[in-house]
Write a protein that holds these residues in place. Sequence first.
Motif, PDB file in Angstrom:
ATOM      1  N   SER A 179      50.059  21.175  46.704  1.00 16.25           N
ATOM      2  CA  SER A 179      50.617  22.471  46.349  1.00 16.25           C
ATOM      3  C   SER A 179      50.126  22.908  44.969  1.00 16.25           C
ATOM      4  CB  SER A 179      52.148  22.415  46.375  1.00 16.25           C
ATOM      5  OG  SER A 179      52.706  23.671  46.121  1.00 16.25           O
ATOM      6  N   GLY A 180      50.004  21.942  44.067  1.00 15.43           N
ATOM      7  CA  GLY A 180      49.502  22.246  42.729  1.00 15.43           C
ATOM      8  C   GLY A 180      48.064  22.734  42.747  1.00 15.43           C
ATOM      9  N   PHE A 181      47.216  22.032  43.481  1.00 20.54           N
ATOM     10  CA  PHE A 181      45.811  22.448  43.530  1.00 20.54           C
ATOM     11  C   PHE A 181      45.640  23.765  44.283  1.00 20.54           C
ATOM     12  CE2 PHE A 181      45.000  17.830  42.680  1.00 20.54           C
ATOM     13  CZ  PHE A 181      44.372  18.021  41.460  1.00 20.54           C
ATOM     14  N   LEU A 182      46.408  23.967  45.356  1.00 21.32           N
ATOM     15  CA  LEU A 182      46.360  25.249  46.066  1.00 21.32           C
ATOM     16  C   LEU A 182      46.838  26.378  45.152  1.00 21.32           C
ATOM     17  CD1 LEU A 182      45.931  26.981  48.588  1.00 21.32           C
ATOM     18  CD2 LEU A 182      48.280  26.363  49.278  1.00 21.32           C
ATOM     19  N   GLY A 183      47.909  26.113  44.421  1.00 23.55           N
ATOM     20  CA  GLY A 183      48.428  27.115  43.486  1.00 23.55           C
ATOM     21  C   GLY A 183      47.410  27.483  42.423  1.00 23.55           C
ATOM     22  N   LEU A 184      46.685  26.493  41.916  1.00 24.97           N
ATOM     23  CA  LEU A 184      45.656  26.785  40.914  1.00 24.97           C
ATOM     24  C   LEU A 184      44.526  27.614  41.516  1.00 24.97           C
ATOM     25  CD1 LEU A 184      45.502  23.436  38.910  1.00 24.97           C
ATOM     26  CD2 LEU A 184      46.378  25.650  38.134  1.00 24.97           C
ATOM     27  N   ALA A 185      44.152  27.317  42.760  1.00 24.15           N
ATOM     28  CA  ALA A 185      43.103  28.104  43.411  1.00 24.15           C
ATOM     29  C   ALA A 185      43.551  29.551  43.606  1.00 24.15           C
ATOM     30  CB  ALA A 185      42.722  27.482  44.753  1.00 24.15           C
ATOM     31  N   LEU A 208      53.194  26.458  36.702  1.00 21.22           N
ATOM     32  CA  LEU A 208      53.962  25.676  37.669  1.00 21.22           C
ATOM     33  C   LEU A 208      53.061  24.820  38.564  1.00 21.22           C
ATOM     34  CD1 LEU A 208      56.717  28.284  38.548  1.00 21.22           C
ATOM     35  CD2 LEU A 208      56.999  26.158  37.245  1.00 21.22           C
ATOM     36  N   SER A 209      51.844  25.280  38.819  1.00 22.71           N
ATOM     37  CA  SER A 209      50.916  24.490  39.626  1.00 22.71           C
ATOM     38  C   SER A 209      50.428  23.266  38.866  1.00 22.71           C
ATOM     39  CB  SER A 209      49.737  25.366  40.073  1.00 22.71           C
ATOM     40  OG  SER A 209      50.197  26.374  40.950  1.00 22.71           O
ATOM     41  N   GLY A 250      53.436  15.169  40.890  1.00 18.76           N
ATOM     42  CA  GLY A 250      52.893  14.312  41.935  1.00 18.76           C
ATOM     43  C   GLY A 250      52.560  12.915  41.438  1.00 18.76           C
ATOM     44  N   PHE A 251      52.285  12.794  40.150  1.00 19.79           N
ATOM     45  CA  PHE A 251      52.026  11.481  39.567  1.00 19.79           C
ATOM     46  C   PHE A 251      53.297  10.883  38.950  1.00 19.79           C
ATOM     47  CE2 PHE A 251      47.766  13.317  39.671  1.00 19.79           C
ATOM     48  CZ  PHE A 251      47.053  12.268  40.237  1.00 19.79           C
ATOM     49  N   ALA A 252      54.181  11.726  38.453  1.00 21.21           N
ATOM     50  CA  ALA A 252      55.393  11.243  37.790  1.00 21.21           C
ATOM     51  C   ALA A 252      56.408  10.674  38.770  1.00 21.21           C
ATOM     52  CB  ALA A 252      56.031  12.376  36.981  1.00 21.21           C
ATOM     53  N   VAL A 253      56.517  11.275  39.951  1.00 26.86           N
ATOM     54  CA  VAL A 253      57.514  10.815  40.924  1.00 26.86           C
ATOM     55  C   VAL A 253      57.305   9.332  41.282  1.00 26.86           C
ATOM     56  CG1 VAL A 253      58.283  11.101  43.319  1.00 26.86           C
ATOM     57  CG2 VAL A 253      58.119  13.097  41.821  1.00 26.86           C
ATOM     58  N   PRO A 254      56.106   8.919  41.696  1.00 30.33           N
ATOM     59  CA  PRO A 254      55.951   7.489  41.990  1.00 30.33           C
ATOM     60  C   PRO A 254      55.981   6.615  40.731  1.00 30.33           C
ATOM     61  CG  PRO A 254      53.869   8.630  42.339  1.00 30.33           C
ATOM     62  CD  PRO A 254      54.908   9.672  42.071  1.00 30.33           C
ATOM     63  N   ALA A 255      55.516   7.148  39.611  1.00 28.25           N
ATOM     64  CA  ALA A 255      55.509   6.362  38.376  1.00 28.25           C
ATOM     65  C   ALA A 255      56.924   5.993  37.953  1.00 28.25           C
ATOM     66  CB  ALA A 255      54.803   7.123  37.260  1.00 28.25           C
ATOM     67  N   LEU A 256      57.883   6.883  38.244  1.00 28.72           N
ATOM     68  CA  LEU A 256      59.279   6.609  37.889  1.00 28.72           C
ATOM     69  C   LEU A 256      60.031   5.927  39.023  1.00 28.72           C
ATOM     70  CD1 LEU A 256      60.152   9.895  35.972  1.00 28.72           C
ATOM     71  CD2 LEU A 256      59.842   7.607  35.019  1.00 28.72           C
ATOM     72  N   GLY A 257      59.364   5.725  40.136  1.00 29.14           N
ATOM     73  CA  GLY A 257      60.001   5.038  41.257  1.00 29.14           C
ATOM     74  C   GLY A 257      61.040   5.865  41.981  1.00 29.14           C
ATOM     75  N   ALA A 298      64.109  15.642  47.680  1.00 28.88           N
ATOM     76  CA  ALA A 298      64.722  16.772  46.987  1.00 28.88           C
ATOM     77  C   ALA A 298      63.817  17.295  45.875  1.00 28.88           C
ATOM     78  CB  ALA A 298      66.084  16.370  46.419  1.00 28.88           C
ATOM     79  N   VAL A 299      63.278  16.387  45.072  1.00 26.84           N
ATOM     80  CA  VAL A 299      62.383  16.794  43.984  1.00 26.84           C
ATOM     81  C   VAL A 299      61.194  17.568  44.546  1.00 26.84           C
ATOM     82  CG1 VAL A 299      60.706  15.932  42.287  1.00 26.84           C
ATOM     83  CG2 VAL A 299      63.026  15.037  42.305  1.00 26.84           C
ATOM     84  N   THR A 300      60.596  17.036  45.594  1.00 27.17           N
ATOM     85  CA  THR A 300      59.408  17.658  46.178  1.00 27.17           C
ATOM     86  C   THR A 300      59.716  19.039  46.727  1.00 27.17           C
ATOM     87  OG1 THR A 300      58.504  15.487  46.725  1.00 27.17           O
ATOM     88  CG2 THR A 300      57.603  17.367  47.918  1.00 27.17           C
ATOM     89  N   VAL A 301      60.726  19.130  47.566  1.00 27.05           N
ATOM     90  CA  VAL A 301      61.065  20.403  48.215  1.00 27.05           C
ATOM     91  C   VAL A 301      61.516  21.444  47.192  1.00 27.05           C
ATOM     92  CG1 VAL A 301      62.677  21.500  49.819  1.00 27.05           C
ATOM     93  CG2 VAL A 301      61.580  19.345  50.438  1.00 27.05           C
ATOM     94  N   LEU A 302      62.383  21.048  46.285  1.00 22.21           N
ATOM     95  CA  LEU A 302      62.892  21.997  45.291  1.00 22.21           C
ATOM     96  C   LEU A 302      61.786  22.486  44.364  1.00 22.21           C
ATOM     97  CD1 LEU A 302      66.271  20.259  44.413  1.00 22.21           C
ATOM     98  CD2 LEU A 302      65.976  22.437  45.631  1.00 22.21           C
ATOM     99  N   PHE A 303      60.920  21.568  43.928  1.00 21.69           N
ATOM    100  CA  PHE A 303      59.872  21.989  43.008  1.00 21.69           C
ATOM    101  C   PHE A 303      58.883  22.926  43.684  1.00 21.69           C
ATOM    102  CE2 PHE A 303      56.210  22.143  40.381  1.00 21.69           C
ATOM    103  CZ  PHE A 303      56.750  22.191  39.107  1.00 21.69           C
ATOM    104  N   ILE A 304      58.436  22.590  44.889  1.00 16.38           N
ATOM    105  CA  ILE A 304      57.468  23.446  45.582  1.00 16.38           C
ATOM    106  C   ILE A 304      58.078  24.811  45.883  1.00 16.38           C
ATOM    107  CG2 ILE A 304      56.144  23.737  47.718  1.00 16.38           C
ATOM    108  CD1 ILE A 304      55.596  20.697  47.619  1.00 16.38           C
ATOM    109  N   ALA A 305      59.351  24.838  46.261  1.00 21.06           N
ATOM    110  CA  ALA A 305      60.020  26.129  46.501  1.00 21.06           C
ATOM    111  C   ALA A 305      60.012  26.985  45.235  1.00 21.06           C
ATOM    112  CB  ALA A 305      61.453  25.894  46.991  1.00 21.06           C
ATOM    113  N   GLY A 306      60.333  26.379  44.106  1.00 23.72           N
ATOM    114  CA  GLY A 306      60.336  27.123  42.847  1.00 23.72           C
ATOM    115  C   GLY A 306      58.943  27.512  42.382  1.00 23.72           C
ATOM    116  N   GLN A 307      57.991  26.604  42.604  1.00 23.56           N
ATOM    117  CA  GLN A 307      56.606  26.872  42.195  1.00 23.56           C
ATOM    118  C   GLN A 307      56.078  28.146  42.842  1.00 23.56           C
ATOM    119  OE1 GLN A 307      53.771  24.163  43.885  1.00 23.56           O
ATOM    120  NE2 GLN A 307      52.039  25.181  42.946  1.00 23.56           N
ATOM    121  N   TRP A 308      56.355  28.336  44.124  1.00 26.96           N
ATOM    122  CA  TRP A 308      55.857  29.518  44.841  1.00 26.96           C
ATOM    123  C   TRP A 308      56.853  30.674  44.819  1.00 26.96           C
ATOM    124  CZ3 TRP A 308      50.927  29.963  46.090  1.00 26.96           C
ATOM    125  CH2 TRP A 308      50.156  28.795  46.109  1.00 26.96           C
TER     126      TRP A 308
END
Length: 139
Positions: free
Chosen positions: A8-14, A47-48, A55-62, A70-80
């Motif tokens: 979503s981040g890379f698509l948003g940047l494009a 936001l992108s 995308g890197f912080a979520v697994p890094a923090l476990g 929730a983090v994924t869905v909420l963030f992508i919804a807000g990003q767009w």
Amino acid sequence: MTKALKSSGFLGLAVMMAVGLHQFVILSGGDPVPPWMIGGHAHLGVLSILAIVMGFAVPALGVTGALRTAVTVLFIAGQWGIPGIVWLGEGLGLLFLMPTGFLWGLALIVSMLIMLYATLTEDVGAGGSGPAAMAPSDD
């Protein structure tokens, strides 16, 4: 799920870059760029970038399970959602959409608060765990 954030981040940047190119064409023609176009462009860009970082912080923090979803869905919804309502509301005159900005902003805030919680409750003794410790099939 982190693949969704990064994608979503890379698509948003494009998309943001395509809008920036469109703004350049408008300016080259001697016309001013509408403020609503500039605002949506800036929000989508920032936001992108944050989506990629998330995308890197979520697994890094476990962050796992329902919190990860929730983090994924909420963030992508807000990003767009934030740039989307600016472009649709102001750009296309669909002003009835503008109050939903509070919903999209709240989605972003909640995703950040979940990440704050994950940061504060991270097992300090686990040091060194992060993306490298995750199974490749995690996404």
